[in-house]
Scaffold this active site. Structure first.
Site, PDB file in Angstrom:
ATOM      1  N   SER A 151      40.660  36.429  32.108  1.00  0.00           N
ATOM      2  CA  SER A 151      39.710  37.030  33.037  1.00  0.00           C
ATOM      3  C   SER A 151      40.370  38.053  33.951  1.00  0.00           C
ATOM      4  O   SER A 151      41.423  37.803  34.534  1.00  0.00           O
ATOM      5  CB  SER A 151      39.066  35.920  33.878  1.00  0.00           C
ATOM      6  OG  SER A 151      38.544  36.458  35.057  1.00  0.00           O
ATOM      7  N   LYS A 152      39.711  39.189  34.032  1.00  0.00           N
ATOM      8  CA  LYS A 152      40.178  40.274  34.891  1.00  0.00           C
ATOM      9  C   LYS A 152      40.244  39.804  36.347  1.00  0.00           C
ATOM     10  O   LYS A 152      41.106  40.214  37.113  1.00  0.00           O
ATOM     11  CB  LYS A 152      39.183  41.431  34.731  1.00  0.00           C
ATOM     12  CG  LYS A 152      39.492  42.656  35.518  1.00  0.00           C
ATOM     13  CD  LYS A 152      40.426  43.586  34.786  1.00  0.00           C
ATOM     14  CE  LYS A 152      40.744  44.794  35.658  1.00  0.00           C
ATOM     15  NZ  LYS A 152      42.048  45.332  35.471  1.00  0.00           N
TER      16      LYS A 152
END
Ligand code: GLU
Length: 489
Positions: free
Chosen positions: A257-258
């Site tokens: 996840s960014k």
């Protein structure tokens, strides 16, 4: 999956909510590969009906990323095609038309419930520890009355009318038969009060209208796919073949996840990972060619990709493995291509004219893992770093600070006398002096290299480093090292 009958049409349907994350890139890649493998068409569709989540500029970023990845699409917003427009907000007039068709068919109904009523019902369900489901209250409103209320300007949504009994199901290529009891499904909103469709509806209408034959997307849609199949059934449409893809994990417990700082595709490119290495690595995240082979170009993947090699279990994005891939790709680049890529990084650390950067690049190519590590590998050339004289002690090389002092005493006059500051004459002169002295090569070369670089590991040996530094700098560094060693004796 048996070989599909032409024409295959697949789509990648990102929402413009930011950078292309690596899970999204993998979905795009597999979708593209599947189309190419079967001589089909690969379509890009922008799903922007959730306007609150849209990030300005994100649509352009998607085009850029797809291009940077080499995933050419046959149809899409910026390339056109016979099934456009390919941006959902530009198709907004289509969805209500189909929603009303569904209302006529009994598969949907207008709903006028206020936010207050729905919020209260949701809160009540939560209090009871139950999963909230809309109670179908507006289903009982006669259609004529509903239309009159809409004509009078009352706000409304259109909801899917999920049967109260029976089951809804679909067959996934990877996960098999997925079936859920209808009474567990909510009457989801298909058309929102602003007239735009939700994903629930738009994906069905567009996949149908765009004649999509195969849908690949994340497993987050696996549980709602039976509900989408009810819509296909109400319309009397044939659903596409579905391949839901497992998530890409950062580690055993967390999704990539960014938000947690995991890199996007653009981040990786900016760090100096090669496109081809990233694509190759991503292809193998959850897919296996059925052999031990690890290296594939995109063109090769287009030939060998087969959904039979997809893995159902989540795959872990191992950055070290990607870095290993990247180093292999760096090594295999034609020298000039590598030189062109490495040069800006080297110039940022060393300037343009001070060093023979072409020679330095030759030394670095076989050792480059990621381009952004290059400045840290060469900065000792620009300025002598601090170092610990313990580095002079090396068991295998049979050196210690005392031997180092002798080595520098041996090397200094040879180098001072050197007129042609090039590697071969430097090498010949130094080796001759070492041979005459009775010392071992390593006993001289190791300490000399430490003395002029301050680093245990450098892109080349003592002679290459001396050549790169130039005569004046090399001699100055040796003199300084000598003084330091003398002071310590
Ligand atoms: N717009 C959806 C997303 O970005 C795509 C899902 C699909 O491919 O159907 O997650």
């Amino acid at each position: 999956m048996s070989t599909p009958i032409s024409p295959i049409r697949t789509r990648f349907a990102p929402s413009p909510t930011g950078y292309l994350h690596l899970g999204g890139l993998r979905t795009a890649l597999y979708t593209y590969l599947f189309a190419k493998k079967h001589g089909g068409a690969f379509i890009l569709r922008i799903e922007d009906t959730d306007q609150e989540r849209e990030v300005p500029g994100a649509v352009d970023l998607i085009y850029q990323s797809m291009r940077a990845a080499g995933l050419h699409y046959d149809e899409g917003p910026d390339v056109g095609g016979a099934y456009g427009p390919y941006i959902q907000t530009q198709r907004r007039h289509l969805y209500p038309e189909y929603a009303w068709k569904l209302v006529e068919l009994g598969g949907a109904y207008p709903c006028f419930c206020t936010k207050e009523r729905l919020d209260a019902a949701r809160a009540e369900a939560e209090k009871q520890g139950e999963t909230y489901k809309y109670d179908k209250r507006c289903l009982s409103i006669p259609l004529g009355e509903a239309k009159a209320r809409i004509a009078a300007g009352e706000p409304y949504v259109i909801r899917q009318n999920v049967p109260l009994t029976g089951t809804a199901s679909f067959d996934d290529v990877l996960y098999g038969h997925v079936e859920v009891p209808c009474d567990t499904l909510d009457d989801a909103v298909l058309i929102k009060a602003d007239g735009l469709p939700t994903y629930n509806f738009a994906n069905v209408v567009d996949d149908h209208l765009m004649a999509i034959t195969h849908v690949m997307r994340g497993t987050e849609y696996l549980s709602s796919a039976p509900k989408y199949n009810l819509l296909y059934a109400s319309f009397g449409w044939v659903p596409p073949t579905y391949v839901h893809l497992p998530v890409v994990m950062k580690d055993a417990s967390r999704k990539l996840s960014k938000r947690y700082g995991d890199p996007s595709f653009e981040d990786l490119l900016a760090m100096g990972y090669l496109r081809d290495a990233v694509i190759n690595f991503i292809a193998l995240l959850g897919w296996s060619p059925g052999s031990e082979r690890e290296f594939f170009t995109l063109r090769e993947l287009e030939q060998v990709f087969d959904v039979a090699g997809l893995n159902k279990s989540p795959s872990i994005f191992d950055m070290n493995k990607l870095t290993w891939f990247n180093a292999e790709y760096m090594r295999k680049l034609p020298f000039d291509a590598y030189y062109g890529l490495a040069l800006p990084w080297l110039e940022s650390a060393l300037g343009k004219d001070r060093f023979d950067l072409r020679r330095l690049t030759e030394l670095l190519q076989g050792r480059t893992e990621v381009l952004n590590r290059l400045p840290g590998m060469v900065d000792f050339l620009a300025a002598m770093p601090d170092y610990d004289t313990a580095l002079y002690t090396h068991k295998k090389m049979k050196t210690d600070p005392q031997v180092a002092l002798a080595a520098i005493d041996l090397a200094l006059p040879v180098l001072v006398a050197q007129e042609h500051w090039r590697e071969q004459p430097l090498h010949d002169a130094l080796m001759a002096a070492i041979a005459a002295s009775g010392m071992k090569n390593g006993q001289v070369l190791w300490p000399v290299r430490i003395a002029i670089t301050g680093r245990e590991s450098t892109p080349g040996g003592a002679i290459e480093m001396a050549y790169l530094l130039g005569k004046t700098e090399t001699l100055a560094r040796l003199e300084s090292a000598k003084r330091r060693l003398q002071a310590q004796q």
